[in-house]
Design an enzyme around this catalytic site. Structure first.
Site, PDB file in Angstrom:
ATOM      1  N   LYS A   1      73.373  84.903  44.012  1.00  0.00           N
ATOM      2  CA  LYS A   1      72.582  85.921  43.519  1.00  0.00           C
ATOM      3  C   LYS A   1      72.529  87.330  44.438  1.00  0.00           C
ATOM      4  O   LYS A   1      72.676  88.463  43.871  1.00  0.00           O
ATOM      5  CB  LYS A   1      71.201  85.390  43.398  1.00  0.00           C
ATOM      6  CG  LYS A   1      70.215  86.519  42.786  1.00  0.00           C
ATOM      7  CD  LYS A   1      68.607  85.838  42.773  1.00  0.00           C
ATOM      8  CE  LYS A   1      68.513  84.939  41.763  1.00  0.00           C
ATOM      9  NZ  LYS A   1      67.333  84.603  41.493  1.00  0.00           N
TER      10      LYS A   1
ATOM     11  N   GLU B   1      77.360  79.995  52.926  1.00  0.00           N
ATOM     12  CA  GLU B   1      78.228  79.055  52.553  1.00  0.00           C
ATOM     13  C   GLU B   1      79.251  79.436  51.491  1.00  0.00           C
ATOM     14  O   GLU B   1      80.527  79.297  51.544  1.00  0.00           O
ATOM     15  CB  GLU B   1      77.689  77.661  52.156  1.00  0.00           C
ATOM     16  CG  GLU B   1      76.815  77.316  53.178  1.00  0.00           C
ATOM     17  CD  GLU B   1      75.212  77.476  52.968  1.00  0.00           C
ATOM     18  OE1 GLU B   1      74.436  76.878  53.870  1.00  0.00           O
ATOM     19  OE2 GLU B   1      75.117  78.463  52.584  1.00  0.00           O
TER      20      GLU B   1
ATOM     21  N   GLY C   1      68.076  79.464  41.409  1.00  0.00           N
ATOM     22  CA  GLY C   1      69.297  78.781  41.131  1.00  0.00           C
ATOM     23  C   GLY C   1      69.442  77.638  40.510  1.00  0.00           C
ATOM     24  O   GLY C   1      70.273  77.319  39.632  1.00  0.00           O
ATOM     25  N   ARG C   2      68.302  76.593  40.696  1.00  0.00           N
ATOM     26  CA  ARG C   2      68.318  75.433  40.136  1.00  0.00           C
ATOM     27  C   ARG C   2      67.908  75.450  38.689  1.00  0.00           C
ATOM     28  O   ARG C   2      68.126  74.466  38.316  1.00  0.00           O
ATOM     29  CB  ARG C   2      67.364  74.401  41.091  1.00  0.00           C
ATOM     30  CG  ARG C   2      65.919  74.971  41.254  1.00  0.00           C
ATOM     31  CD  ARG C   2      65.220  74.125  42.037  1.00  0.00           C
ATOM     32  NE  ARG C   2      63.907  74.526  42.437  1.00  0.00           N
ATOM     33  CZ  ARG C   2      63.492  75.524  43.164  1.00  0.00           C
ATOM     34  NH1 ARG C   2      64.289  76.219  43.969  1.00  0.00           N
ATOM     35  NH2 ARG C   2      62.169  76.113  43.385  1.00  0.00           N
TER      36      ARG C   2
ATOM     37  N   GLU D   1      63.594  70.402  45.641  1.00  0.00           N
ATOM     38  CA  GLU D   1      63.317  71.745  45.978  1.00  0.00           C
ATOM     39  C   GLU D   1      62.375  72.445  45.587  1.00  0.00           C
ATOM     40  O   GLU D   1      61.754  73.442  46.141  1.00  0.00           O
ATOM     41  CB  GLU D   1      64.719  72.489  45.894  1.00  0.00           C
ATOM     42  CG  GLU D   1      64.811  73.930  46.456  1.00  0.00           C
ATOM     43  CD  GLU D   1      66.196  74.361  46.495  1.00  0.00           C
ATOM     44  OE1 GLU D   1      67.088  74.125  47.161  1.00  0.00           O
ATOM     45  OE2 GLU D   1      66.449  75.131  45.557  1.00  0.00           O
TER      46      GLU D   1
ATOM     47  N   HIS E   1      74.662  46.559  42.329  1.00  0.00           N
ATOM     48  CA  HIS E   1      75.385  45.813  43.327  1.00  0.00           C
ATOM     49  C   HIS E   1      75.143  46.468  44.695  1.00  0.00           C
ATOM     50  O   HIS E   1      75.580  46.188  45.834  1.00  0.00           O
ATOM     51  CB  HIS E   1      76.809  45.666  43.302  1.00  0.00           C
ATOM     52  CG  HIS E   1      77.157  44.880  42.023  1.00  0.00           C
ATOM     53  ND1 HIS E   1      77.529  43.750  41.977  1.00  0.00           N
ATOM     54  CD2 HIS E   1      77.171  45.261  40.829  1.00  0.00           C
ATOM     55  CE1 HIS E   1      77.765  43.171  40.668  1.00  0.00           C
ATOM     56  NE2 HIS E   1      77.671  44.072  39.853  1.00  0.00           N
TER      57      HIS E   1
ATOM     58  N   LYS F   1      68.966  78.059  58.203  1.00  0.00           N
ATOM     59  CA  LYS F   1      70.031  78.989  57.832  1.00  0.00           C
ATOM     60  C   LYS F   1      69.843  80.117  59.004  1.00  0.00           C
ATOM     61  O   LYS F   1      70.674  80.770  59.496  1.00  0.00           O
ATOM     62  CB  LYS F   1      69.930  79.785  56.631  1.00  0.00           C
ATOM     63  CG  LYS F   1      70.383  78.761  55.504  1.00  0.00           C
ATOM     64  CD  LYS F   1      70.350  79.717  53.939  1.00  0.00           C
ATOM     65  CE  LYS F   1      70.828  78.578  52.859  1.00  0.00           C
ATOM     66  NZ  LYS F   1      70.829  79.316  51.625  1.00  0.00           N
TER      67      LYS F   1
END
Length: 544
Positions: free
Chosen positions: A205, A211, A266-267, A352, A383, A509
């Site tokens: 955005k 990153e 974003g999510r 979040e 398992h 960050k």
């Protein structure tokens, strides 16, 4: 008044105390109609919530709790475009992203945002179709064979889970994802690709996510190292951002910059241009079906009474365990290999959004908020952590997501997987008594039976929701993801927190920006002794 200080909260606490000793096995034995009374269906989706430590009285009280928290009023405020994200002073309009173009206007600051949404949707879909049909070629005129999507968090997980889930609908362009700043991620993705036939989409955005920019610059360097020119970037790189000039400075052509809106986190953004990888993977027709499925769930959520409302029911049942049984989290188990990344997606979406201690009024909340979300695909996890679910000491509810049909039809695999999903839900509910365990060991000597039988006892009474879909289609996936979005919104509203900011993501960050240059400089450090020691160890390792 905080929600946990209300009379309805006290009534729920009392009801939990009165019913805590009731086993679900007994509830099913006493009421043969329990499933009929505790399931809902919607366009091929079935929610069975009958295998929960809950009764009609608890559900009625929980619905009153939602009323007290004004869930319906807050939902309509969100739908209208009011600024319910109060810490960032923003509207929250991921639901508008899947509205039809001719729907009633959705106003932000007096302007209808639907035309803007559909303009960007149409632009992005048109570009995706050009990649699919080969009309957008690389700088050398070759057909594009691969799209590499560079993002992180919601800009990565949403399109990644959807692309993986809808593998059966894939087109000819291969889609890859790069999110981790670890160089192994991008190195592995780029191995075997040709710069002449690869397009990169950069999703940020702000066009400043550390990153994402780190990987974007690495991709651009790789592109030039393959022998292409700086000017060729314009045909091989696109951006999804709200910062047009920053993308232009990177070398991206204006008509390859697709808009993000500040009123979508974003999510919650897979429905927007962030979904470009999914558009390329499945094509325009199926992407619009994906939106249509989410829109169907939106309409159900906004118009259905609490007691029949699938996202609301899931939210209230989750609060019942989180706040009245003190359950620390819940497991998400998709019995579908194509949904194997769904737990990771829901970890971000839920944790979040609702992993907050600060209420909307700025004070600390006096109750537990977001649960710990974990999971893995079934049958594999049977398992692994299912041992703890069956015989551990913690109460951990589960969601089982199970498609009823498969696109692949290999042997009896799918029937085997479905049988295991149904069996595990039944086992969690029923458990196994000591008498039943002893009966299974009837062939053993008495002493051996007495020693072994307690080890084979399952307490049962472990809650689960079974969420069945007739098939894993774009429409059903849209419904499923929107269902969880609304569930999380309802819980955040009841807890009195803002599910739409994420300040906790930012702090680390900021510190990382200070530490990174110190890793390569011999200078005095001013952190705590532990951080200083870690930096010194890194420096020493680089000198070997």
């Amino acid at each position: 008044m905080n929600i946990n200080e209300t009379p309805i909260w006290q009534a729920l606490q009392q009801h939990r105390q009165q019913t805590a000793a009731v086993h679900m096995r007994t509830q099913f034995e006493q009421n043969p109609q329990r499933f009929a009374e505790m399931h809902e269906t919607l366009y091929g989706l079935l929610l069975d919530y009958s295998k929960n430590r809950i009764d009609a009285a608890a559900l009625d009280l929980l619905c009153q709790l939602a009323d007290t928290a004004q869930v319906a009023e807050q939902a309509q405020a969100m739908r209208r475009g009011e600024r319910i994200n109060i810490s960032e002073n923003r509207a929250v309009l991921h639901t508008a992203l899947r509205q039809s173009a001719d729907a009633e206007p959705v106003l932000v600051d007096g302007e209808n945002v639907l035309p803007h949404i559909h303009r960007e949707l149409d632009r992005t879909l048109a570009f995706a179709e050009k990649l699919i049909n080969g009309s957008h070629t690389g700088a050398t005129g070759e057909r594009i064979t691969d799209l590499v999507h560079i993002g992180i968090g919601g800009s990565d997980l949403g399109p990644q889970i959807a692309t993986q889930a809808l593998h059966a609908y894939r087109k000819q362009v291969r889609v890859h994802f790069v999110a981790n700043a670890d160089d192994a991620n991008i190195a592995k993705v780029l191995t075997g690709l040709k710069a002449e036939t690869t397009v990169f989409s950069i999703a940020s955005k702000s066009f400043g996510t550390p990153e994402t920019l780190l990987n974007a610059h690495a991709a651009r360097e790789w592109f030039r190292d393959q022998g292409l020119r700086e000017a060729d970037i314009a045909r091989h790189f696109v951006a999804i951002t709200s910062e047009v000039q920053a993308a232009r400075n990177f070398g991206i052509a204006a008509d390859h910059i697709f808009a993000m809106f500040d009123w979508v986190g974003g999510r919650y953004s897979v429905w927007s241009a962030i979904g470009l990888p999914l558009m390329v993977a499945i094509g325009e027709k199926h992407f619009r079906e994906f939106l249509r499925g989410a829109r169907a769930m939106d309409e159900h959520f906004f118009t259905t009474p609490y007691r029949r409302n699938i996202p609301v029911l899931l939210a209230l049942i989750g609060i019942w365990y989180n706040n009245f049984y003190q359950a620390p989290g819940y497991a998400v188990v998709p019995y579908s290999h194509n949904l194997r990344r769904l737990p990771a997606y829901l970890q971000q979406l839920d944790m979040e959004s609702n992993g907050k201690h600060c209420g909307i009024d700025g004070g600390s909340v006096a109750l537990d908020t977001g649960p710990i979300v974990f999971g893995e695909e079934g049958v594999n996890c049977q398992h692994a952590f299912f041992q703890l679910l069956h015989q551990g000491t913690r109460l951990i509810p589960s969601d089982f997501i199970v498609p009823m049909r498969t696109a692949y039809k290999v042997g009896r695999q799918h029937r085997f997987v479905v049988a295991n999903a149904f069996a595990q839900a039944e086992a969690f509910m029923r458990g196994k008594t000591l008498a039943e365990a002893r009966a299974e060991l009837a062939d053993l000597p008495e002493a051996a039976r007495d020693a072994l039988a307690p080890q084979k006892v399952f307490p049962g009474n472990q809650p689960s929701n079974s969420i069945l879909i007739d098939e894993l289609t774009p429409f059903n996936l849209g419904m499923l993801l929107a269902m969880y979005e609304h569930k999380i919104f309802v819980q955040g509203t009841i807890w009195g927190i803002n599910p739409f900011d994420q300040w906790g993501v930012e702090y680390g960050k900021v510190l990382a920006k200070a530490i990174e240059p110190e890793l390569n400089r011999d200078q005095t450090l001013h952190h705590d002794s532990s951080t200083n020691g870690l930096i010194d160890f890194y420096r020493a390792c680089q000198q070997r």
